[in-house]
Write an enzyme that holds these catalytic residues in place. Structure first.
Site, PDB file in Angstrom:
ATOM      1  N   SER A 139       0.197   1.532  -2.934  1.00 39.48           N
ATOM      2  CA  SER A 139       0.805   2.417  -1.937  1.00 39.48           C
ATOM      3  C   SER A 139       2.319   2.377  -2.170  1.00 39.48           C
ATOM      4  CB  SER A 139       0.475   1.878  -0.540  1.00 39.48           C
ATOM      5  OG  SER A 139       1.328   2.440   0.440  1.00 39.48           O
ATOM      6  N   TYR A 152      -0.655  -4.915   5.971  1.00 38.54           N
ATOM      7  CA  TYR A 152      -0.903  -3.886   4.956  1.00 38.54           C
ATOM      8  C   TYR A 152       0.121  -4.003   3.829  1.00 38.54           C
ATOM      9  CZ  TYR A 152      -1.775   0.854   3.117  1.00 38.54           C
ATOM     10  OH  TYR A 152      -2.074   1.931   2.314  1.00 38.54           O
TER      11      TYR A 152
HETATM   12  N1  LIG Z   1      -4.181   8.125   2.956  1.00 37.38           N
HETATM   13  C1  LIG Z   1      -2.978   7.730   2.629  1.00 37.38           C
HETATM   14  O1  LIG Z   1      -1.982   8.292   3.084  1.00 37.38           O
HETATM   15  C2  LIG Z   1      -2.783   6.573   1.674  1.00 37.38           C
HETATM   16  C3  LIG Z   1      -1.525   6.381   1.118  1.00 37.38           C
HETATM   17  C4  LIG Z   1      -1.324   5.317   0.222  1.00 37.38           C
HETATM   18  C5  LIG Z   1      -2.393   4.493  -0.097  1.00 37.38           C
HETATM   19  N2  LIG Z   1      -3.613   4.706   0.468  1.00 37.38           N
HETATM   20  C6  LIG Z   1      -4.683   3.794   0.094  1.00 37.38           C
HETATM   21  O2  LIG Z   1      -5.740   4.541  -0.459  1.00 37.38           O
HETATM   22  C7  LIG Z   1      -6.984   3.893  -0.210  1.00 37.38           C
HETATM   23  C8  LIG Z   1      -7.955   4.873   0.424  1.00 37.38           C
HETATM   24  O3  LIG Z   1      -7.391   5.359   1.622  1.00 37.38           O
HETATM   25  P1  LIG Z   1      -7.954   6.663   2.386  1.00 37.38           P
HETATM   26  O4  LIG Z   1      -6.817   7.269   3.080  1.00 37.38           O
HETATM   27  O5  LIG Z   1      -8.789   7.461   1.456  1.00 37.38           O
HETATM   28  O6  LIG Z   1      -8.823   5.944   3.509  1.00 37.38           O
HETATM   29  P2  LIG Z   1     -10.235   6.301   4.178  1.00 37.38           P
HETATM   30  O7  LIG Z   1     -10.277   5.591   5.472  1.00 37.38           O
HETATM   31  O8  LIG Z   1     -10.474   7.779   4.146  1.00 37.38           O
HETATM   32  O9  LIG Z   1     -11.259   5.616   3.152  1.00 37.38           O
HETATM   33  C9  LIG Z   1     -11.351   4.232   3.024  1.00 37.38           C
HETATM   34  C10 LIG Z   1     -12.779   3.868   2.704  1.00 37.38           C
HETATM   35  O10 LIG Z   1     -12.841   2.430   2.536  1.00 37.38           O
HETATM   36  C11 LIG Z   1     -14.036   1.981   3.151  1.00 37.38           C
HETATM   37  N3  LIG Z   1     -13.928   0.567   3.491  1.00 37.38           N
HETATM   38  C12 LIG Z   1     -13.203  -0.008   4.483  1.00 37.38           C
HETATM   39  N4  LIG Z   1     -13.390  -1.334   4.493  1.00 37.38           N
HETATM   40  C13 LIG Z   1     -14.246  -1.615   3.471  1.00 37.38           C
HETATM   41  C14 LIG Z   1     -14.814  -2.811   2.964  1.00 37.38           C
HETATM   42  N5  LIG Z   1     -14.563  -4.012   3.531  1.00 37.38           N
HETATM   43  N6  LIG Z   1     -15.638  -2.739   1.897  1.00 37.38           N
HETATM   44  C15 LIG Z   1     -15.926  -1.529   1.335  1.00 37.38           C
HETATM   45  N7  LIG Z   1     -15.423  -0.365   1.779  1.00 37.38           N
HETATM   46  C16 LIG Z   1     -14.588  -0.411   2.828  1.00 37.38           C
HETATM   47  C17 LIG Z   1     -14.198   2.876   4.385  1.00 37.38           C
HETATM   48  O11 LIG Z   1     -15.519   2.862   4.875  1.00 37.38           O
HETATM   49  C18 LIG Z   1     -13.769   4.230   3.825  1.00 37.38           C
HETATM   50  O12 LIG Z   1     -14.852   4.941   3.291  1.00 37.38           O
HETATM   51  C19 LIG Z   1      -6.640   2.680   0.662  1.00 37.38           C
HETATM   52  O13 LIG Z   1      -6.524   1.528  -0.133  1.00 37.38           O
HETATM   53  C20 LIG Z   1      -5.313   3.064   1.263  1.00 37.38           C
HETATM   54  O14 LIG Z   1      -4.552   1.926   1.613  1.00 37.38           O
HETATM   55  C21 LIG Z   1      -3.817   5.721   1.338  1.00 37.38           C
END
Ligand SMILES: NC(=O)c1ccc[n+]([C@@H]2O[C@H](COP(=O)([O-])OP(=O)(O)OC[C@H]3O[C@@H](n4cnc5c(N)ncnc54)[C@H](O)[C@@H]3O)[C@@H](O)[C@H]2O)c1
Length: 257
Positions: A139, A152
Site C-alpha cells: 500500500s 495497518y
Molecule cells: N482498496 C484500497 O484502496 C487499497 C489500497 C491499497 C492497498 N489495498 C490492499 O489491497 C488488498 C485488497 O484490498 P481490497 O480493497 O480489495 O479489500 P476487500 O475487502 O474488497 O477484499 C479483501 C478480501 O480479503 C479477504 N480476507 C480478509 N481476511 C482474510 C483472511 N484472514 N484470510 C483470507 N482472506 C481474508 C476478505 O474476505 C476479502 O474477500 C488488501 O491487502 C488491502 O490492504 C487496498
C-alpha cells in the site's frame, strides 16, 4: 500466464478478484483463497464464465494449518504452484492509545503473518520448478503513514521488509518477489467509506474523493482494481523477469513529495 497456476488470497472481492480475472483471461488456472465462502464461490463462477479453470479453498491466511491445506489443495487439483499473490487484507481505524489489542493481533496476523505463511508453504513448489512469482499487495501505507491506522501501517511496512528478505533468499531459483503499493482503489470497501464520509461531512461523493481521500495525490481520482491487476500481470511477464525485491508504486503521485 498460459497454464500457470496462481494462488490469490482475498480473491473473493475487490483487488484480488480483479487480479484473478485478469490472470484467468491470460490463461492461468486460479486458486481463490478467502475466508468468505459465498464470495469465493461467486468468484469461482465468474472465472469459469471466462472459460478458465478455478477452485475455491476456504482459507484463513493467518492460520498455518489453513495455509498448508490451501497449498495441498492446489497441488492436488493442478499439480503445481507458479504464482502467489498475497492480497488478503483488513483494516481497523483507531488512535494508538485506544487501539484494541485483539484488533492489532488480527491485522498483523492477516496482512504480515499471512504473507509469511503463504510464501513459506508455496515456495518449495516454485523452487521445484525453478520458476515462481510472489506478488505482495502492499500500500502507500507501506511507505508513508496516516493517523489512526497504526496496525495497518506497521503490517504493510512489514510486508515490504518481508518482500525484500524473501527476494534475497530465492533469486537463485528464478523466483521474483515484489510488492505493489497502491493508493485508494475503487473497491466495495472504499465505496462504503466514501458514502459514509459524504454523509458525515455533508458533501458529495466526488468531493470526498477529490478533497479528502486523494488530497495528497497529484492525480485526483481513485485507482480502478483493473489497474492494479495489470501491474500484477506485468510482474508475471518475461519483461519483468529482472524486477525483484522491488516496491512498485501505483499511487497517483501520492508519495512524490
Ligand atoms: N482498496 C484500497 O484502496 C487499497 C489500497 C491499497 C492497498 N489495498 C490492499 O489491497 C488488498 C485488497 O484490498 P481490497 O480493497 O480489495 O479489500 P476487500 O475487502 O474488497 O477484499 C479483501 C478480501 O480479503 C479477504 N480476507 C480478509 N481476511 C482474510 C483472511 N484472514 N484470510 C483470507 N482472506 C481474508 C476478505 O474476505 C476479502 O474477500 C488488501 O491487502 C488491502 O490492504 C487496498
Amino acid at each position: 500466464m498460459k497454464d500457470k497456476v496462481a494462488v490469490i488470497t482475498g480473491a473473493a472481492s475487490g483487488i484480488g478478484l480483479a487480479i484473478a480475472k485478469t490472470f484467468a483471461q491470460g490463461g492461468a488456472k486460479i486458486v481463490i483463497a478467502d475466508l468468505d465462502c459465498d464470495g469465493g464461490e461467486r468468484a469461482k463462477d465468474e472465472i469459469e464464465k471466462l472459460g478458465a479453470s478455478a477452485i475455491f479453498a476456504k482459507t484463513d491466511v493467518s492460520q498455518a494449518e489453513d495455509v498448508r491445506q490451501l497449498v495441498a489443495a492446489t497441488i492436488k487439483s493442478y499439480g503445481r504452484l507458479d504464482v502467489l499473490v498475497n492480497n488478503a487484507g483488513i483494516q481497523y481505524i483507531a488512535p494508538v492509545m485506544e487501539f484494541p489489542e485483539d484488533r492489532w493481533d488480527s491485522l498483523i496476523g492477516v496482512i504480515l503473518t499471512g504473507t509469511f505463511l503463504c510464501s513459506k508453504y508455496a515456495l518449495p513448489h516454485m523452487i521445484e520448478n525453478k520458476w515462481g512469482r510472489i506478488i505482495n499487495i502492499g500500500s502507500i501505507h507501506s511507505k508513508v503513514a496516516s493517523p489512526f491506522k497504526s496496525a495497518y501501517i506497521a503490517a504493510k511496512h512489514g510486508v515490504l521488509g518481508l518482500t525484500r528478505a524473501t527476494a534475497l533468499e530465492v533469486a537463485a531459483y528464478n523466483i521474483t518477489v515484489n510488492a505493489i503499493c497502491p493508493t485508494y482503489v475503487r473497491t466495495p470497501l472504499v465505496e462504503k467509506q466514501i458514502a459514509e464520509q459524504a454523509q458525515r461531512h455533508g458533501i458529495t461523493a466526488e468531493e470526498v474523493i477529490t478533497k479528502i481521500m486523494t488530497e495528497p495525490a497529484l492525480i485526483k481520482r481513485l485507482l480502478e482494481p483493473s489497474e492494479v491487476a495489470s501491474l500484477a500481470l506485468y510482474l508475471c511477464s518475461p519483461a519483468a523477469a529482472g524486477i525483484t525485491g522491488a516496491a512498485l508504486d501505483i499511487d497517483l503521485g501520492w508519495t512524490a513529495r
